[in-house]
Every structure is written in C-alpha cells, then in structure tokens.
Design an enzyme around this catalytic site. Sequence first.
Site, short mmCIF file in Angstrom:
data_model
loop_
_atom_site.label_atom_id
_atom_site.label_comp_id
_atom_site.label_asym_id
_atom_site.label_seq_id
_atom_site.Cartn_x
_atom_site.Cartn_y
_atom_site.Cartn_z
N HIS A 285 39.44 44.32 50.29
CA HIS A 285 39.33 43.19 51.22
C HIS A 285 40.70 42.71 51.65
O HIS A 285 41.64 42.63 50.87
CB HIS A 285 38.46 42.06 50.66
CG HIS A 285 38.99 41.34 49.46
ND1 HIS A 285 39.89 40.31 49.56
CD2 HIS A 285 38.73 41.49 48.14
CE1 HIS A 285 40.15 39.84 48.35
NE2 HIS A 285 39.48 40.54 47.46
N ASP A 297 45.38 40.69 44.61
CA ASP A 297 44.02 40.42 45.10
C ASP A 297 44.08 40.06 46.58
O ASP A 297 44.28 38.91 46.91
CB ASP A 297 43.40 39.29 44.28
CG ASP A 297 41.93 39.08 44.61
OD1 ASP A 297 41.35 39.91 45.32
OD2 ASP A 297 41.37 38.07 44.16
N GLU A 331 36.19 38.28 51.78
CA GLU A 331 35.48 38.49 50.52
C GLU A 331 35.48 37.19 49.72
O GLU A 331 34.48 36.82 49.11
CB GLU A 331 36.17 39.61 49.72
CG GLU A 331 35.43 40.01 48.44
CD GLU A 331 35.85 39.22 47.21
OE1 GLU A 331 35.18 39.31 46.18
OE2 GLU A 331 36.84 38.47 47.28
N GLU A 332 36.61 36.49 49.73
CA GLU A 332 36.81 35.40 48.77
C GLU A 332 35.91 34.19 49.00
O GLU A 332 35.53 33.50 48.07
CB GLU A 332 38.28 34.94 48.79
CG GLU A 332 39.28 36.01 48.37
CD GLU A 332 39.21 36.34 46.88
OE1 GLU A 332 38.32 35.82 46.20
OE2 GLU A 332 40.06 37.13 46.43
N ASP A 359 39.29 46.52 44.16
CA ASP A 359 39.49 45.07 44.21
C ASP A 359 39.69 44.52 42.80
O ASP A 359 39.02 43.59 42.38
CB ASP A 359 38.28 44.40 44.90
CG ASP A 359 38.48 42.89 45.04
OD1 ASP A 359 39.64 42.42 44.95
OD2 ASP A 359 37.48 42.17 45.21
N HIS A 430 44.30 34.65 42.02
CA HIS A 430 43.93 33.40 42.71
C HIS A 430 44.93 32.26 42.47
O HIS A 430 44.56 31.09 42.55
CB HIS A 430 42.53 32.92 42.30
CG HIS A 430 41.42 33.82 42.76
ND1 HIS A 430 40.09 33.49 42.62
CD2 HIS A 430 41.43 35.01 43.38
CE1 HIS A 430 39.34 34.46 43.12
NE2 HIS A 430 40.13 35.40 43.58
ZN ZN Z 1 39.47 40.32 45.39
#
Ligand code: ZN
Length: 474
Positions: A285, A297, A331-332, A359, A430
């Site tokens: 993603h 990520d 995606e998130e 991912d 994140h």
């Molecule tokens: Zn991810």
Amino acid sequence: MPRRLDRTLAVAAAALLVLPAGTLPARSESDPGLVATIAGLQQRALADDTAIDLLRRLTVEIGPRFAGSPADRKAVEWAAAALAALELANVRREPVVVPRWVRGAEEGRIVAPHPQPLVLTALGGSVATPPEGLTAEVVEFDSLESLEAVADVALAGKIAFLNHRMERARDGSGYSATRPIRSRGPSVAASKGAIAMLMRSAATGSHRFAHTGATRYAEGLPRIPAAALAVPDADILEAQLAAGAPVEFYLALESRRLEDGLSANVVGEVIGRERPAEIVLLGAHLDSWDTGSGALDDGAGCAIVMAAARLIARLPKPPRRTIRVVLFANEEFGLSGARAYAERHRDALARHALATESDFGAGPIWRFATRWHPLDLDRAAPLAELLAPLGIDSFGNTGRGGADLIPLRQVGVPIADLTADGTYYFDYHHSEDDTFDKVDPRALAQSVAAMATLAYYAAEMPDPPRRVPVGETQ
Ligand SMILES: [Zn+2]
C-alpha cells in the site's frame, strides 16, 4: 539503533553467492529451466539496489502520505512515474475515493496529583475534544475484556485508560492481541459512560513517540476522543495511578474529518507470454500514516514488489502469465483501495491465479505460507524448496494474506505469504519514528529475492492453483 540482520539471512546470502545456477533444490520437481531462471533472479536481487533506492526517494521526496492528502496525490504521481521508469507495462492510476481526516494539534497532561505533560497522539479517526479540552479522572484497565466487564455507568464522566503491554514477537502476534483495543476501545469505553479513552501505544520498544492507527466507532454510541500514549508516558500514568490517589488528566485534540477525497491504486504489469489474462498480483500500500515517513509501513512493501517486478520484466522471456503490481490506496484508514480494486476487477477475479502482499516491514523474510486448495499443497512444495536457500522456512497452508487482499481471499483467490521478521517492526510502526534509517538494505534485497521467486514461480506454473474453498472463517 538496534536493527539487526537475522543470522539466517547472512548464511543464505553467502550460500547463494557460491551456488552455480541450476544447482538449486535437488529434490525440486520443477524443470531445470525454471530452477535456473529463479536462481538467476535471486542472485541479481541480492546484488540489486533498486528497492533501497526507490524507498529512499519515496521517503525523501514524498514522506508522510495520508490518504487523500496533497502528499498522497504526489505519491500517486511519483509511483506511476517510477513504475514506468522501471519499464513495467500498462502503468495506470485507477481512481479511488478515500475518507479524509486530519490530526490537528494535540495535548495531554496529568493535572493531579503530580502534574506533567505526556506524549500522546490521536487515534486515526478520533473526534476532537471540546476546543478548551477536557479534564477528568482516569480509570485504568489492563484489557478490553476487563473494561467490558464493568457496569454500564461505571465510567460516567471519566477517562478510560487501556494499559495493555504488547508482546514482542517475530511473527507480530502481539499486535493481533492489542489491535482490538485501538479499534474497539473507544466505543466500549463510551458504552460505560467514559468521555475519552487513552491507551498505551500498540507498540514494542520504549522511545518517546506515540503510535497511532485507525479506530472504529460503533453505531449508536457516543463518539469520544481517543489517543495513544507513548510507552514511557503510559508508564508514568500507570505509576501515578498505582500510588492510589485519584489521577486527573487534561486532554485536547483538534482532529477532524474532511470531505471525501480522491486517490488512486497505481498499477503496472509484466505481460504474460502465454496467458496474459491470468494475473499474479503483487500488492503493497502506497498510503501511510501522517506521522512518520512511512518507510517500514509500507514504503518498503512498495519498493519490494516494484523491484521484484522489474527483475522479472528484464528477463529475456516473460513468464507464462501476467504479473501485476498494485500499490493500493488508503489501506490505513479503511481499505478503500482494496475494495475499489475488487469492485473494478470483479469480472477478472476468477482469473487471478495468485495474490500476495508485502506489508510487514523491510525484511528479512523468514517464512512462507500458502492459502491454497488442499488438493494443491504438493504443488507448493517445489516453491518452498526454491525459497529455502534464502533462509525461508515453510509454514504450510496457514497463510492469510495482507489486509488489502481480504476482498480477494473472500472470493477464493489463492494467497501466498512471505512473512518478514517482525521482531522490531512494532518499535516504529505508525509512529514518527518510522523512517528510512530503520531499513537494512541487505534485508530489503533478500525480500526482493523472495518476492521475485514467488512471483515468477506462480506466473510460470503450467496451471494456476485451484480456487480456495470459501468457508465461514474467511
Ligand atoms: Zn501497512
């Protein structure tokens, strides 16, 4: 910087360097041409800088790219240009409508008994506090279950503090046990009368960055502001609570939803020589959270699938069926790109021979698993043998696929997982600290070698695996 390369990777890389093409797995049932081609792909991947160069550029030239933001639109253009420069075919942007949300200013501090500011960040999708903030007593819970167990009005006017410590694990299993707190916690707390929710970050490690991630409000309950505390800050709050005196906390969040925006799935292909309509999908993603630069990520995943496809595109003879790279939008914050892809390509899903998604960071890959029809499992064995020289173990038919593959899994598309070593992934995931320096170029190159192996093998099989029976657990 505690980043370490797994020992198996070094051993595997050393072994490959001395392994002449064609002498890979002796027991493989694959034909010698296929084995030699894959050995060549692996050797080139381990010596190739394409993935690390792409990742450096993505993090330097774009950085954080939350879905629907100006940076996300820039990332779409960047990715389309990069796929074209890698000489993939049919490069295109498939439009995706995405929800938008902005974080805004955020502040948290203990007001009593021992005042001090704490580091926190809003959960993705959180509503704002009143503009002047809110102050309330904190009540601590060690799990979602213990919060669920209290009486309905037990938290009236209070702040729930979900203080669960996430376990470090190579396979990331600690995250699955913690994520429900982030996604469901605010609504469970609201159902008990709470006016806000705090949680210990769903994270390992102990740096002073808070880790965000999407929350999901349940219908019919008040939407309360929700934030994650950095790990050491959760420790401070925990310690003040442990002393026994009531703890008062001040929270101010300015986050808000905006109108839906436009993004795109970015697609590029290596066209198959015999069965071009059959697709082997390599996903990652393109969006990231708004805090770090989205290196692990999922910039790494994008770089891995792009670099693997490029190596295959440069072979003298393309594989039998088409390899399609899909860099999914959003995606998130709600899987918008995954849903849009399944909708747009609904009629072609039956011709998706295999799907995989990268991912879970920048490698090294340490295990391989399928989600194939039980009658096809022997056909995965030669692939497992081809991956073994890279230090990758087989985990049987336990694969699940990444989040963007959920709509494909639901209609029985065969899945393969190449799982990266996640021991340190959740130290950064994140958070503002998800940056390029966390990536080991050799681990990334090994991931490209594994991805190229899987992609080429799946695209070259005489017939694709059967569709996977769709059961209740899909
Ligand atoms: Zn991810």
